[in-house]
Design an enzyme around this catalytic site. Structure first.
Site, PDB file in Angstrom:
ATOM      1  N   GLU A   1       0.848  -1.193   0.000  1.00 47.72           N
ATOM      2  CA  GLU A   1       0.000   0.000   0.000  1.00 47.72           C
ATOM      3  C   GLU A   1       0.885   1.245   0.000  1.00 47.72           C
ATOM      4  OE1 GLU A   1      -2.332   2.713  -0.366  1.00 47.72           O
ATOM      5  OE2 GLU A   1      -3.482   0.844  -0.115  1.00 47.72           O
TER       6      GLU A   1
ATOM      7  N   ARG B   1     -13.100   9.406 -13.259  1.00 47.32           N
ATOM      8  CA  ARG B   1     -11.893   8.871 -12.650  1.00 47.32           C
ATOM      9  C   ARG B   1     -11.139   8.029 -13.683  1.00 47.32           C
ATOM     10  NH1 ARG B   1     -12.009   9.609  -7.252  1.00 47.32           N
ATOM     11  NH2 ARG B   1     -10.391   8.028  -6.889  1.00 47.32           N
TER      12      ARG B   1
ATOM     13  N   HIS C   1     -44.700  -4.485   9.515  1.00 49.56           N
ATOM     14  CA  HIS C   1     -45.463  -3.246   9.339  1.00 49.56           C
ATOM     15  C   HIS C   1     -45.316  -2.384  10.586  1.00 49.56           C
ATOM     16  CE1 HIS C   1     -48.791  -0.574   8.281  1.00 49.56           C
ATOM     17  NE2 HIS C   1     -49.242  -0.730   9.513  1.00 49.56           N
TER      18      HIS C   1
END
Length: 469
Positions: free
Chosen positions: A39, A275, A448
């Site tokens: 990274e 991009r 509900h």
């Protein structure tokens, strides 16, 4: 390989740690592979650090702030609300971003995933060179997964710097601008424009196409555009951005519409026109990995490139640049390396969401796509105005639209505009993936009162047995 250099031998190398890379690394480790992540920036990549997550945090702040500025129809009066922008930025960074990125780092440690910080490039089909400040190291790998993501496109006449910012810079402005110009009315530009409009900013969007929010049809975007206009927003479509000039206090954009040159001045200018894949500095030309003319990596249905032990996922592969696409592909690639023969055996229903003031979501087929493909299908709509939960939270704008096969009633697609669209769309994706019919959904009990009931109601209408409309 560099002559005289000794390469470290590794099993599976993942380049990048965004929602594609970190998911690939963890899944590969779970499947028994010894994983190393490379990274160059922060763990979590663009999405967690400077993209999806912080932008949604800012959008959330905008929603809450806007709620304090309106006279509510249900009798609640809120006054004197003020925004501490620095506290907003601190919360976004420390309570949201760092908590998530720290969680990824913790998961890496849990799965014994090694992390090397540096800039990776391929020397050949088996070797990667990692540049680390004044040093470098060579890594020889058995398998590699490339997950390097993408970066904002920069227009030569509107170079980033000063008051001209990209989608990263606009998330960390020193103050809430009084006015903001946005070049590019796609999902990112529209989301961030809506967020700042909610915070009281005068927003102007300049878009080259004849419509904004490309990928969502006019019926879907109509409530979003109406809301944006009501907040003072202005949109110029079929417009060409020409140039921009800056001072210490503002920036002026010159653009052209219908052959006429116009200008608009704002505190900042956000350029959000798409991009581009981060493949240009990877040294792929030193390998047998094939790319197209846009730099996208060619892959098969197991994310395998033209070099059998190198895989690619996420924004650098063809298709929409979506974080959840990257994560999905990550699992396929990791499984494929481990020899999973079913890794590619699945239907590909990819939902897409715009976190605009009225959320937009779509999955599977659309009214336009069934016409193009000449699919004999039925289009059914149900409005949120007929949903008890939506009305009780004053969110009755929008609808659910379901596409079903006329002969089999199989669910082929859906579009949702309105409250909770980003969460509700997953039920439809699940139905498509599993070949369910509208009757399967209508016979599934939904609690509900919930927004999810509207999906059941839409399915009932598709079955010809609508109750609430």
């Amino acid at each position: 390989m560099v002559v005289g250099a000794q390469a470290t031998e590794l099993d599976t190398v993942v380049i990048g740690s965004g929602p594609g890379g970190y998911v690939a690394a963890i899944r590969a480790a779970e499947l028994g592979q010894k994983v190393t992540v490379i990274e160059r920036g922060d763990i979590g990549g663009v999405c967690l650090n400077i993209g999806c997550i912080p932008s949604k945090a800012l959008i959330n702040v905008g929603h809450h702030y806007q709620a304090t500025q309106q006279t509510n129809p249900f009798g609640l009066t809120v006054g004197g609300a003020e925004l501490d922008w620095q506290k907003t930025q601190d919360w976004k960074q420390h309570q949201v971003v760092e908590q998530l990125t720290g969680g990824v780092s913790m998961l890496f440690k849990k799965h014994k995933i090694d992390v090397i910080h540096g800039e990776a490039s391929f020397i050949d089909n088996e070797t990667i060179n990692v540049i680390q400040e004044d040093d470098h190291q060579l890594l020889q790998f058995n398998n590699a997964i490339i997950a390097t993501g993408s970066r904002p496109v920069e227009i030569p006449s509107l170079k980033f710097g000063g008051r001209i910012v990209d989608s990263t810079g606009v998330l960390s402005l020193p103050e809430v601008p009084k006015s903001l110009i946005i070049v590019g009315g796609g999902v990112i530009g529209s989301e961030l424009g809506g967020a700042y409009a909610n915070l009281g900013t005068k927003v102007t969007i300049v878009e080259g196409l004849d419509h904004t929010l490309n990928g969502f049809d006019k019926e879907m975007t109509r409530p979003v555009l109406k809301d944006f206009a009501e907040k003072g927003g202005e949109i110029f479509t079929s417009a060409t951005a020409k140039s921009a000039t800056q001072t210490d206090d503002d920036v002026t954009l010159t653009f052209e519409v219908d052959g006429q040159e116009q200008t608009v001045t704002g505190d900042y200018l956000l350029v959000s026109v798409g991009r581009r894949p981060n493949t240009d500095a990877l040294g792929l030309n030193n390998t047998d990995v094939k790319t197209d003319d846009r730099g996208l990596v060619e892959v098969d249905d197991q994310m395998q490139t033209s070099t059998h032990h190198i895989y690619a996922i996420g924004d650098i592969t063809p298709g929409p640049a979506l974080a959840h696409k990257a994560s999905f592909q990550a699992k396929i690639a990791a499984a494929a390396i481990s020899g999973d023969p079913t890794a590619h055996d699945m239907h590909y229903s990819l939902p897409s969401v715009a976190y605009t003031n009225y959320e937009l979501a779509t999955t599977g087929e659309t009214p336009e796509s069934i016409k193009e493909k000449q699919i004999d299908a039925k289009v059914t709509k149900f409005p949120f105005a007929a949903n008890g939960r939506a009305l009780s939270i004053d969110e009755g704008v929008g609808f659910i639209r379901m596409i079903t096969d006329k002969e089999t009633n199989a669910v082929l697609g859906a579009q949702i505009v309105g409250p909770g669209a980003s969460d509700l769309i997953s039920e439809i994706s699940l139905a498509i993936e599993n070949g369910l019919t509208s009757n399967d959904i209508s016979l599934t009990i939904h609690p509900h009162p919930t927004l999810g009931e509207a999906i059941m109601d839409t399915a009932e209408v598709a079955d010809g047995l609508g109750i609430h409309i």
